[in-house]
Design an enzyme around this catalytic site. Structure first.
Site, PDB file in Angstrom:
ATOM      1  CG  ASP A   8      41.972  40.013  37.965  1.00 21.37           C
ATOM      2  OD1 ASP A   8      42.499  40.446  38.181  1.00 21.37           O
ATOM      3  OD2 ASP A   8      42.284  38.915  38.089  1.00 21.37           O
TER       4      ASP A   8
HETATM    5  C1  NOJ Z   1      44.628  40.533  40.239  1.00 17.89           C
HETATM    6  C2  NOJ Z   1      44.046  39.908  41.736  1.00 17.89           C
HETATM    7  O1  NOJ Z   1      42.994  38.950  40.254  1.00 17.89           O
HETATM    8  C3  NOJ Z   1      42.578  41.119  40.898  1.00 17.89           C
HETATM    9  O2  NOJ Z   1      42.146  39.848  42.501  1.00 17.89           O
HETATM   10  C4  NOJ Z   1      42.882  42.269  41.560  1.00 17.89           C
HETATM   11  O3  NOJ Z   1      41.291  42.783  41.861  1.00 17.89           O
HETATM   12  C5  NOJ Z   1      43.560  42.896  40.944  1.00 17.89           C
HETATM   13  N1  NOJ Z   1      45.252  42.492  40.687  1.00 17.89           N
HETATM   14  C6  NOJ Z   1      44.346  44.578  41.128  1.00 17.89           C
HETATM   15  O4  NOJ Z   1      44.415  44.348  41.707  1.00 17.89           O
END
Ligand code: NOJ
Length: 749
Positions: free
Chosen positions: A295
């Site tokens: 993430d």
């Molecule tokens: C953080 C989020 O937790 C995740 O769900 C997302 O896909 C990413 N950022 C990318 O934007």
């Protein structure tokens, strides 16, 4: 028959089966192609160490969706040219993706195509309901359609990869990200996870309308303590395997190409450094052959977690655990070279991560067509075309859940003279798109007011916002009351703003925010019939509203077609058919109040003191999981278990008679829950195992049979193996998790 002949015949049969499986769409984890693996061998042989590391690195391009995002432009072009980026996120549009891809495949030395990723969560340019609302359809086909349309639009704009489906089980509605998933149940969550993967990926990843799915957030992110985002997760391995993991497995079985590691730690180990999750379960047990992305910054976040000392240490832990691509932390970019030089990361480990990423680029067909057939012309024809808007309206109306309808106040007559549309969400273009609406244009939202005006053009439709969603100002309430007094019926649209749910948007109270409670009470005091229309991203605590208002419609955040969809239901052109994907508490302090809890040694009994309960609130939720009314009623009778004694290898069928006892045609969702009465580990009081939607004419009766394999009764034992234990089981069949007829069956050795 000669052996050679039989072997080639077998090959032909296998090939035909694979082709027809692929044609059937989804559900197939592609078998390794020897040719692809061979091509990857040659690519790997020609790459420098820096180029290999480049494949494992993802940067944000167009904008930032996380902290400290470095939105790069010229630097981005340079990195691509030098082979130092394998993927970009947040870059959209066929022109810009073409321009950057051209640099990768024409100007870089290795000529490996880039992968463009984006959070395509519930629509692209056509915005569908938030995922929680889509789960309320309890209809896999509707959810698959939403994902299909989203993929078709996103792919036309150069996107190859979506960070969806989000399949986190959420038992605590204070957690804002409950909006992005399918609620509290592993079975419903698995059905929805698979449907979304099928929808995104289509028949084959190389199809120009396909985008690759990324199942997230692996794992147990929804188990955050106190429902506070990013918080610690401490969960038993049994609960992890039986509750949190099934939707991930279902997504994988549907062919999902990638996984995303979650931000949280689980039992002391952050997911991004968890070899247990990323290798033991994902690779060794589940044989996943796609790749795992972190993430946003989650590799680097192992430092504040207190698990890694330095960015280099974090990179070492992550790649050795099995995490292939680094989203935005730069830990891989800045440290892998020296980690390989120091032999802290082996070349074999590095090559394996690169191989997995290249494999998915091959499956997407990017080596054959790096642009995935996206062109500005195709993009213009695809985005928000009429069929997509119609699909969005269709899915939106299926997501609406009728929670209360006293004296049959709904549906409203189409000739009602004066209607008051009141509330901060009644004519609001911003909030109904919900969280993670990506490149949506909120000007395209059809508000409730717009929808009502379009549905009943001959009626007089009055409007007053009453108050804001949040804040302390009550000045507009008296004007709203004046408007209500002039009407025959009031539609009162209240709830949350879109930024009260989603990432980092948790709430400690689940009651209506701001002064909306005052507005509701003041409008109710006029004595006019009030239909409460809720727009929100999570279950709310509505005990006063449930006790005092005659009609309540849960409309979530329904996306662009909000107003049309709600008006379709209000005026009866569509009878409500949604069911709750999560329990609604009576008060915030009651959470977690999920239906599939354990029984305890002193099961709650509101009239017995020494039982597991609160003194000041009933033990049951306000509205149970699976609940939803429609414009007719149903009765259940004659529950029969066709084989009351089964072996663990058999199946169990439960038959029931359902009758439409009302005066309108309607749909019922017949739900089967099972309880394992005694186990070597305690089992939940109920678990959803199957459901079926039936449509019945007034007075019509039908027999519904729900069948499950006895292996569906398996759970994880003390030795962490799944087992079905012999013994007695209770089956409940009914309209929701709190009601139903009961039968028993036995699993024998
Ligand atoms: C953080 C989020 O937790 C995740 O769900 C997302 O896909 C990413 N950022 C990318 O934007």
């Amino acid at each position: 028959m000669k052996p050679a002949f039989s072997a080639s015949l077998a090959f032909l049969v296998l090939l035909t089966a694979l082709v027809s499986l692929a044609r059937a769409g989804g559900g197939v984890t592609p078998v390794h192609s020897a040719a692809t693996e061979h091509s990857i061998d040659s690519i790997l042989a020609g790459l420098t160490l820096q180029e290999k590391i480049g494949q494992l690195v993802q940067y944000t391009g167009g904008w930032s969706t996380g902290p400290a995002g470095r939105v790069i432009n010229d630097e981005q072009r340079r990195l691509i040219k030098e082979g130092k980026a394998g993927s970009l996120l947040n870059v959209i549009g066929s022109s810009v993706t073409h321009e950057l891809q051209k640099i990768a495949v024409e100007e870089s030395r290795a000529k490996i195509p880039l992968l463009f990723g984006l959070d395509v969560i519930h629509g692209f340019k056509t915005t569908f309901p938030i995922p929680l609302a889509e789960a309320a359809t309890w209809e896999a086909d509707a959810v698959e359609l939403s994902a299909r349309v989203s993929a078709t639009e996103a792919a036309s704009a150069g996107v190859h990869w979506t960070f969806a489906p989000m399949v986190d089980i959420a038992r605590d509605p204070r957690w804002g990200r409950i909006a992005e998933g399918s609620g509290e149940d592993p079975y419903l969550g698995s059905v929805m996870a698979a449907a979304r993967v099928r929808g995104f990926q289509g028949r084959s990843l190389s199809d120009p309308t396909a985008i690759m799915a990324c199942v997230k957030h692996y794992a147990a992110y929804g188990g955050a303590e106190g429902g506070r985002d990013y918080n610690t997760v401490d969960v038993s391995e049994q609960t992890l395997r039986d509750v949190y993991l099934p939707p991930f497995k279902a997504a994988l079985d549907a062919g999902a190409g990638t996984f995303m590691a979650s931000f949280n730690e689980i039992n002391g180990v952050p997911s991004s450094g968890s070899r247990f999750l990323l290798t033991t379960i994902l690779r060794d047990e589940w044989a996943f052959d796609g790749f795992v992305v972190s993430d946003w910054g989650s590799i680097g976040e192992m430092i504040p977690h207190g698990y890694a000392a330095t960015p280099a240490h974090a990179a070492e832990l992550a790649i050795n655990a099995g995490l292939d691509m680094d989203m935005e932390s730069r830990c891989y970019f800045e440290n892998l070279q020296s980690l390989v030089d120091q032999k802290r990361v082996s070349t074999a480990t590095l090559d394996l991560a690169v191989r997995r990423i290249l494999r998915m680029k091959f499956r997407l067909g990017l080596f054959a067509d790096p642009y995935h057939a996206s062109t500005p012309e195709r993009e213009a024809k695809t985005l928000r075309n009429a069929a997509h808007i119609e699909a969005a309206r269709n899915v939106a109306r299926k997501a609406i859940v009728l929670l209360k309808n006293e004296r049959g106040i709904l549906p409203l007559a189409k000739n009602v003279k004066t209607i008051a549309v009141i509330g901060p969400l009644a004519h609001n273009h911003r909030d109904p798109v919900g969280t993670w609406a990506g490149p949506t244009d909120t000007n395209n939202v059809v508000t409730l007011l717009d929808g009502v005006r379009a549905a009943v053009p001959a009626s007089r439709v009055l409007f007053a916002p009453g108050c804001a969603i949040d804040g302390r100002d009550t000045a507009g309430i008296s004007a709203a009351v004046t408007v209500a007094r002039q009407a025959d019926v009031v539609l009162l649209a209240v709830g949350e703003s879109e930024d009260m749910s989603g990432e980092a948007c948790c709430r400690s109270t689940l009651e209506l925010p701001g002064r909306q409670g005052d507005l509701v009470r003041a409008v109710h005091a006029t004595g006019k019939p009030v239909v409460l229309v809720l727009m929100n991203g999570r279950p709310l605590a509505l005990s006063w509203e449930a006790a005092n208002l005659p009609a309540i419609l849960e409309a979530w955040f329904l996306g662009h077609e909000t107003g049309h969809a709600i008006a379709d239901v209000l005026f009866g052109s569509y009878a409500p058919s949604g069911r709750l994907p999560a329990s609604f508490p009576r008060v915030t302090g009651q959470v977690p109040v999920y239906y599939n809890h354990k029984n305890t040694g002193r099961p709650s009994n509101d009239t017995v003191h020494y039982t597991s309960r609160y003194l000041d609130v009933a033990s049951t939720p306000q509205f149970p999981f699976g609940f939803g009314l429609t414009y007719t009623s149903f009765s259940y009778a004659d529950l029969a278990i066709t084989s009351p004694r089964v072996k663990a290898t058999d199946s169990v069928s439960v038959r029931i008679t359902v009758k439409n006892t009302g005066s309108r045609e309607g749909e019922e969702v017949v739900q089967l829950y099972v309880r394992d009465e005694v186990g070597s580990m305690t089992r939940p009081v109920k678990e959803l195992k199957a459901y079926r939607r039936v449509r019945l004419q007034p007075g019509q009766t039908t027999s519904v049979t729900l069948s499950i394999a006895a292996t569906d009764l398996a759970f994880t034992g003390a030795d962490m193996r799944r087992r079905v234990e012999p013994g007695m089981f209770t089956a409940y069949v009914g309209p929701n998790a709190a009601e139903g007829l009961v039968g028993r069956f036995e699993v024998v050795e």
